[in-house]
Scaffold this motif. Structure first.
Motif, PDB file in Angstrom:
ATOM      1  N   ASP A  43     -17.779 -26.237  17.205  1.00 51.78           N
ATOM      2  CA  ASP A  43     -17.034 -26.155  18.465  1.00 51.78           C
ATOM      3  C   ASP A  43     -17.947 -26.400  19.653  1.00 51.78           C
ATOM      4  O   ASP A  43     -17.575 -27.085  20.616  1.00 51.78           O
ATOM      5  N   ALA A  44     -19.142 -25.835  19.596  1.00 53.57           N
ATOM      6  CA  ALA A  44     -20.102 -26.051  20.679  1.00 53.57           C
ATOM      7  C   ALA A  44     -20.522 -27.511  20.758  1.00 53.57           C
ATOM      8  O   ALA A  44     -20.722 -28.054  21.849  1.00 53.57           O
ATOM      9  N   ALA A  45     -20.647 -28.167  19.614  1.00 48.15           N
ATOM     10  CA  ALA A  45     -21.000 -29.585  19.601  1.00 48.15           C
ATOM     11  C   ALA A  45     -19.916 -30.411  20.270  1.00 48.15           C
ATOM     12  O   ALA A  45     -20.205 -31.341  21.048  1.00 48.15           O
ATOM     13  N   ILE A  46     -18.659 -30.080  19.978  1.00 46.68           N
ATOM     14  CA  ILE A  46     -17.536 -30.808  20.585  1.00 46.68           C
ATOM     15  C   ILE A  46     -17.552 -30.646  22.097  1.00 46.68           C
ATOM     16  O   ILE A  46     -17.410 -31.612  22.856  1.00 46.68           O
ATOM     17  N   TYR A  91     -17.814 -42.247  19.218  1.00 47.07           N
ATOM     18  CA  TYR A  91     -17.941 -42.086  17.774  1.00 47.07           C
ATOM     19  C   TYR A  91     -18.404 -40.672  17.431  1.00 47.07           C
ATOM     20  O   TYR A  91     -17.861 -40.019  16.531  1.00 47.07           O
ATOM     21  N   ALA A  92     -19.438 -40.202  18.134  1.00 41.85           N
ATOM     22  CA  ALA A  92     -19.964 -38.863  17.864  1.00 41.85           C
ATOM     23  C   ALA A  92     -18.892 -37.810  18.113  1.00 41.85           C
ATOM     24  O   ALA A  92     -18.777 -36.828  17.358  1.00 41.85           O
ATOM     25  N   TYR A  93     -18.101 -37.998  19.151  1.00 47.70           N
ATOM     26  CA  TYR A  93     -17.028 -37.053  19.465  1.00 47.70           C
ATOM     27  C   TYR A  93     -15.968 -37.067  18.373  1.00 47.70           C
ATOM     28  O   TYR A  93     -15.516 -36.011  17.906  1.00 47.70           O
ATOM     29  N   ALA A  94     -15.574 -38.259  17.934  1.00 41.26           N
ATOM     30  CA  ALA A  94     -14.584 -38.370  16.862  1.00 41.26           C
ATOM     31  C   ALA A  94     -15.096 -37.737  15.578  1.00 41.26           C
ATOM     32  O   ALA A  94     -14.361 -37.030  14.873  1.00 41.26           O
ATOM     33  N   ASP A  95     -16.355 -37.977  15.264  1.00 37.89           N
ATOM     34  CA  ASP A  95     -16.933 -37.443  14.040  1.00 37.89           C
ATOM     35  C   ASP A  95     -16.973 -35.914  14.072  1.00 37.89           C
ATOM     36  O   ASP A  95     -16.711 -35.248  13.062  1.00 37.89           O
ATOM     37  N   ALA A  96     -17.289 -35.344  15.234  1.00 35.59           N
ATOM     38  CA  ALA A  96     -17.312 -33.892  15.372  1.00 35.59           C
ATOM     39  C   ALA A  96     -15.906 -33.314  15.250  1.00 35.59           C
ATOM     40  O   ALA A  96     -15.705 -32.272  14.614  1.00 35.59           O
ATOM     41  N   LEU A  97     -14.923 -33.981  15.846  1.00 30.14           N
ATOM     42  CA  LEU A  97     -13.536 -33.530  15.740  1.00 30.14           C
ATOM     43  C   LEU A  97     -13.072 -33.535  14.292  1.00 30.14           C
ATOM     44  O   LEU A  97     -12.407 -32.604  13.824  1.00 30.14           O
ATOM     45  N   LEU A  98     -13.421 -34.586  13.567  1.00 28.44           N
ATOM     46  CA  LEU A  98     -13.019 -34.685  12.171  1.00 28.44           C
ATOM     47  C   LEU A  98     -13.666 -33.575  11.349  1.00 28.44           C
ATOM     48  O   LEU A  98     -13.014 -32.965  10.485  1.00 28.44           O
ATOM     49  N   ARG A 137     -35.654 -52.104  23.308  1.00 23.85           N
ATOM     50  CA  ARG A 137     -36.529 -51.506  22.319  1.00 23.85           C
ATOM     51  C   ARG A 137     -35.653 -51.017  21.202  1.00 23.85           C
ATOM     52  O   ARG A 137     -34.454 -50.869  21.377  1.00 23.85           O
ATOM     53  N   PRO A 138     -36.189 -50.729  20.048  1.00 29.80           N
ATOM     54  CA  PRO A 138     -35.364 -50.243  18.944  1.00 29.80           C
ATOM     55  C   PRO A 138     -34.611 -49.008  19.376  1.00 29.80           C
ATOM     56  O   PRO A 138     -35.164 -48.096  19.975  1.00 29.80           O
ATOM     57  N   GLY A 139     -33.336 -48.945  19.093  1.00 27.49           N
ATOM     58  CA  GLY A 139     -32.509 -47.866  19.579  1.00 27.49           C
ATOM     59  C   GLY A 139     -32.705 -46.591  18.788  1.00 27.49           C
ATOM     60  O   GLY A 139     -33.243 -46.584  17.713  1.00 27.49           O
ATOM     61  N   THR A 140     -32.241 -45.488  19.355  1.00 30.69           N
ATOM     62  CA  THR A 140     -32.336 -44.222  18.667  1.00 30.69           C
ATOM     63  C   THR A 140     -31.154 -44.011  17.776  1.00 30.69           C
ATOM     64  O   THR A 140     -30.147 -44.654  17.870  1.00 30.69           O
ATOM     65  N   ARG A 141     -31.237 -43.034  16.909  1.00 31.49           N
ATOM     66  CA  ARG A 141     -30.189 -42.783  15.953  1.00 31.49           C
ATOM     67  C   ARG A 141     -28.961 -42.207  16.623  1.00 31.49           C
ATOM     68  O   ARG A 141     -28.995 -41.754  17.734  1.00 31.49           O
ATOM     69  N   ARG A 142     -27.892 -42.132  15.931  1.00 30.23           N
ATOM     70  CA  ARG A 142     -26.676 -41.578  16.484  1.00 30.23           C
ATOM     71  C   ARG A 142     -26.794 -40.083  16.461  1.00 30.23           C
ATOM     72  O   ARG A 142     -26.373 -39.410  15.550  1.00 30.23           O
ATOM     73  N   ALA A 143     -27.351 -39.595  17.499  1.00 28.98           N
ATOM     74  CA  ALA A 143     -27.781 -38.216  17.460  1.00 28.98           C
ATOM     75  C   ALA A 143     -26.644 -37.229  17.524  1.00 28.98           C
ATOM     76  O   ALA A 143     -26.799 -36.081  17.185  1.00 28.98           O
ATOM     77  N   GLY A 144     -25.471 -37.642  17.967  1.00 23.05           N
ATOM     78  CA  GLY A 144     -24.384 -36.712  18.063  1.00 23.05           C
ATOM     79  C   GLY A 144     -23.784 -36.351  16.740  1.00 23.05           C
ATOM     80  O   GLY A 144     -22.969 -35.442  16.633  1.00 23.05           O
ATOM     81  N   GLU A 145     -24.150 -37.088  15.670  1.00 18.93           N
ATOM     82  CA  GLU A 145     -23.585 -36.797  14.368  1.00 18.93           C
ATOM     83  C   GLU A 145     -24.407 -35.737  13.659  1.00 18.93           C
ATOM     84  O   GLU A 145     -25.483 -35.375  14.061  1.00 18.93           O
TER      85      GLU A 145
END
Length: 311
Positions: free
Chosen positions: A151-154, A176-183, A290-298
């Motif tokens: 819930d805090a992540a959302i 995407y990170a928001y959708a993944d957290a909701l799921l 530059r090389p991008g960072t990972r999808r940190a929200g997941e």
């Protein structure tokens, strides 16, 4: 390691080339060619990129751009402790705060989400441009998920940037990170809506939002080899079978989404405050290549779809 003849070293960014002027000409050329190989391989062959980065590092360890490239190559290879050391070295050399979010993400990768949250509340975050602040928000949300605080992540991801209808370089990953957290929280209808929004903004295919959306809609992709077997058995071939799609929910209203301090341990959706990001100076939203960072929200689990420490 061999380098293709078509790699001259001139392909590198002009700012990096400027840093390499401190080296003898022949050495600078060799370092730049290895850096080009790092950039070429980092997405598809992280270990190969890492090997070239080690060569460049051995040749020019006192060049900040080399330390940064070595950090991203180690990061892509999930060598988070080594990546963090290189990022810290690059930051000491330049004083630049741009690496702060990926440094925090390395802490996640090393199993220290609490440290990542501490970094999300540090004064350095206020010095980041808008893209960097969104990246820091993604890292903080990922740390919350690592700690089992869905819930805090959302709430952490809810922000003016999420509610905005404009498409920015970070939009697809944030949605995407928001959708993944909701799921993950069992809010499937809302997750489907936000995966669809992520697809709309993901013009370069940086996420697998379309696949996730298809899964929620009951679409099954069949391997071509399986189709051939079905043909031989007299079955009617079908590359895609689709069930009734899940119902759609309404759009999130921008007025309903407030900003949140990513480090507040007791986050309440009714107490959101959007002043933190709104007070930031408008700066260039485009980050240097530059090389991008990972999808940190997941979440940090293996194979979780984007560039999280373990997926």
């Amino acid at each position: 390691m061999p380098i293709p003849d078509d790699v001259t070293g001139d392909e590198i960014d002009k700012d990096v080339r400027q840093e390499l002027l401190s080296l003898p000409k022949g050495l600078a050329e060799e370092v730049s060619r290895n850096l080009v190989m790092v950039a070429r391989l980092i997405d598809e062959d992280p270990e190969g990129a890492y090997a070239y980065s080690r060569i460049a590092l051995r040749l020019a360890s006192r060049v900040a751009a080399v330390r940064e490239a070595a950090g991203f190559a180690a990061y892509a290879s999930q060598k988070y402790s080594e990546a963090l050391a290189e990022f810290r070295a690059a930051r000491r050399m330049t004083g630049n705060v741009d690496l702060w979010p990926v440094m925090a993400d390395c802490e996640r990768g090393m199993g220290r989400p609490e440290k990542a949250l501490d970094m999300a509340g540090a004064p350095d975050v206020q010095k980041l441009d808008k893209a960097g602040q969104v990246e820091m928000r993604l890292v903080a949300a990922g740390a919350r998920r690592d700690m089992g605080q869905l819930d805090a992540a959302i709430v952490t991801l809810q922000s003016p940037e999420l509610a905005s209808h404009s498409v920015q370089p970070w939009t697809a990953r944030l949605r995407y990170a928001y959708a993944d957290a909701l799921l993950a929280a069992g809010r499937e209808d809302e997750a489907r809506e936000w995966f669809a929004k992520a697809v709309e903004s993901d013009k370069d295919g940086s996420t697998d939002a379309s696949d996730r959306l298809a899964e929620l809609d009951g679409v099954e992709f069949v391997d071509a080899l399986v189709e051939d077997d079905e043909d031989e058995d007299g079955a009617e071939p079908s590359s895609v079978r689709e069930a009734d799609p899940a119902s759609r929910t309404g759009d999130l209203d921008a007025d309903d989404v407030d900003d949140v301090d990513a480090t507040d341990d007791d986050i309440d959706e009714d107490d959101l405050d959007d002043e933190d990001l709104d007070d930031e100076d408008e700066r260039d939203e485009e980050s240097a290549d530059r090389p991008g960072t990972r999808r940190a929200g997941e979440s940090g689990e293996e194979g979780d779809g984007e560039d999280a420490p373990r997926g």
